[in-house]
Write a protein that holds these residues in place. Structure first.
Motif, short mmCIF file in Angstrom:
data_model
loop_
_atom_site.label_atom_id
_atom_site.label_comp_id
_atom_site.label_asym_id
_atom_site.label_seq_id
_atom_site.Cartn_x
_atom_site.Cartn_y
_atom_site.Cartn_z
N ARG A 122 67.46 -35.23 -5.14
CA ARG A 122 67.81 -36.52 -4.54
C ARG A 122 68.90 -36.37 -3.48
O ARG A 122 69.79 -37.20 -3.37
N ARG A 134 63.10 -53.58 -10.27
CA ARG A 134 64.34 -52.82 -10.31
C ARG A 134 64.57 -52.10 -8.98
O ARG A 134 63.66 -51.48 -8.43
N LEU A 172 67.53 -50.12 -8.81
CA LEU A 172 68.36 -48.99 -9.22
C LEU A 172 67.91 -48.49 -10.58
O LEU A 172 67.48 -49.27 -11.43
N ALA A 173 68.04 -47.20 -10.76
CA ALA A 173 67.74 -46.59 -12.07
C ALA A 173 68.91 -45.70 -12.45
O ALA A 173 69.52 -45.05 -11.59
N TRP A 184 73.95 -44.04 -10.42
CA TRP A 184 72.73 -44.77 -10.17
C TRP A 184 71.96 -44.14 -9.02
O TRP A 184 72.55 -43.66 -8.06
N GLU A 185 70.62 -44.19 -9.11
CA GLU A 185 69.75 -43.73 -8.03
C GLU A 185 68.82 -44.87 -7.63
O GLU A 185 68.48 -45.75 -8.44
N LEU A 186 68.40 -44.86 -6.38
CA LEU A 186 67.50 -45.89 -5.88
C LEU A 186 66.08 -45.67 -6.40
O LEU A 186 65.59 -44.54 -6.46
N THR A 187 65.43 -46.77 -6.79
CA THR A 187 64.00 -46.73 -7.08
C THR A 187 63.23 -46.81 -5.77
O THR A 187 63.82 -46.96 -4.68
N GLU A 188 61.91 -46.73 -5.84
CA GLU A 188 61.11 -46.87 -4.61
C GLU A 188 61.34 -48.23 -3.98
O GLU A 188 61.48 -48.35 -2.75
N GLU A 204 67.53 -57.99 -7.65
CA GLU A 204 66.35 -57.58 -8.41
C GLU A 204 65.50 -58.79 -8.80
O GLU A 204 64.26 -58.72 -8.79
N GLY A 237 64.02 -49.97 -4.38
CA GLY A 237 65.39 -49.93 -3.88
C GLY A 237 65.51 -49.26 -2.53
O GLY A 237 66.30 -49.70 -1.67
N ARG A 238 64.73 -48.20 -2.31
CA ARG A 238 64.78 -47.51 -1.01
C ARG A 238 64.24 -48.41 0.10
O ARG A 238 64.77 -48.42 1.22
#
Length: 300
Positions: A152, A49, A51-52, A58-62, A43, A64-65
């Protein structure tokens, strides 16, 4: 900002696929602290960021993707160094959650098919009859009954199957077979425990046979089959399971039955893993081979 480390990107790939630091740590053979440190470093290098926090993981942020897509290219490049054998060198563990009947008659033979093709892939099957999880930590694929409402994740329809009413030949000899829907009220029903049923699409008994009283009930469909074979009453059973037993006869076919469907749920990033794709392909192949059996049609 410095260029992101390939190792950090591969750590993100593991977290993105599992949704949990602890599971990613186990997969990579490191500890939870190392995972957190690697993600923090990534990060910092990317300036945002990746991950959120989400419910249970945890989910990927934009961002992160986008980073995960780069990580997948790195993984593919490393895999390409293994030589010309391609996907025959697949390795890893794929964990599948599915209903009891699907686990035994579809997922198990599909797992065996995967093992013949890819000896380095292990398939773990968790038998459970429940709704699709909103947080799929620890699971790669879920197979559920009825169209799932998920976020998701991707949901794909796999196959239709039929439930019918069955009785043991011994039961029919002693009590007779009902010849009309109205006569069902004189017979006990073998089915799920109503108060513990988690899947809305399986809440069929009150609609199909509203006046039947409960006999032996269970959360496990194999118990339904065996209780019906033991003459506990009329069982509302998946045809692809009941039709395997010569001592069971179909009651009121065409009048008392229900068509349900199986759906597969998984994260998009999980489906892109080669070993998961191999398991999905084997499941689809097995489903296709047993389509007529799932629908309760005679096997040619």
């Amino acid at each position: 900002m410095s260029a992101p480390s390939a190792d950090d990107l591969l750590v993100l790939l593991a977290v993105g696929r599992t949704g949990r630091f602890t599971t990613a740590a186990d997969d990579l053979g490191v500890n939870h602290t190392t995972i957190a440190r690697r993600i923090a470093a990534l990060e910092k290098s990317l300036g945002g960021r990746v991950l959120a926090r989400a419910s249970g993981g945890w989910e990927l942020t934009e961002l992160g993707r986008s980073a995960l897509a780069a990580a997948e290219r790195i993984e593919a490049a490393v895999a390409g160094l293994a030589g010309p054998d391609g996907d025959r060198g697949l390795e890893g563990v794929v964990r599948v959650s599915a209903t009891d009947g699907f686990s035994a008659y579809i997922a198990a033979p599909a797992g065996a098919l995967v093992r013949r093709r890819h000896p380095g892939v292990a398939v773990e099957i968790v038998a459970a009859t429940r709704r699709a999880s909103q947080q799929r930590s620890g699971l790669d694929l879920e197979v559920v009954v009825g169209r799932p409402q998920v976020h998701r994740a991707e949901a794909h329809r796999l196959a239709d199957y039929t439930l019918g009413l069955y009785a043991a030949r011994d039961y029919v000899a002693e009590h007779g077979a009902p010849t009309t829907v109205r006569e069902l009220s004189r017979h006990p029903l073998v089915y799920f425990i109503d108060s513990m049923l988690q899947v809305d699409d399986l809440d069929l008994a009150r609609r199909i046979a509203p006046d039947m009283h409960e006999s032996v009930s269970s959360t496990n469909v194999f118990v339904h089959v065996e209780a019906t074979r033991a003459a506990a009453g009329l069982g509302l059973l998946p045809c692809f399971m009941a039709d395997r037993h010569a001592d069971l006869v179909r009651i009121l076919p065409g009048e008392v039955e229900a068509r349900l469907n199986y759906w597969m749920v998984a994260r998009s990033e999980t489906l892109r893993r080669p070993e998961v794709a191999a398991v999905v392909a084997a499941i689809r192949e097995t489903v296709h081979a047993q389509r007529s059996v799932l629908l309760g049609r005679p096997v040619a």
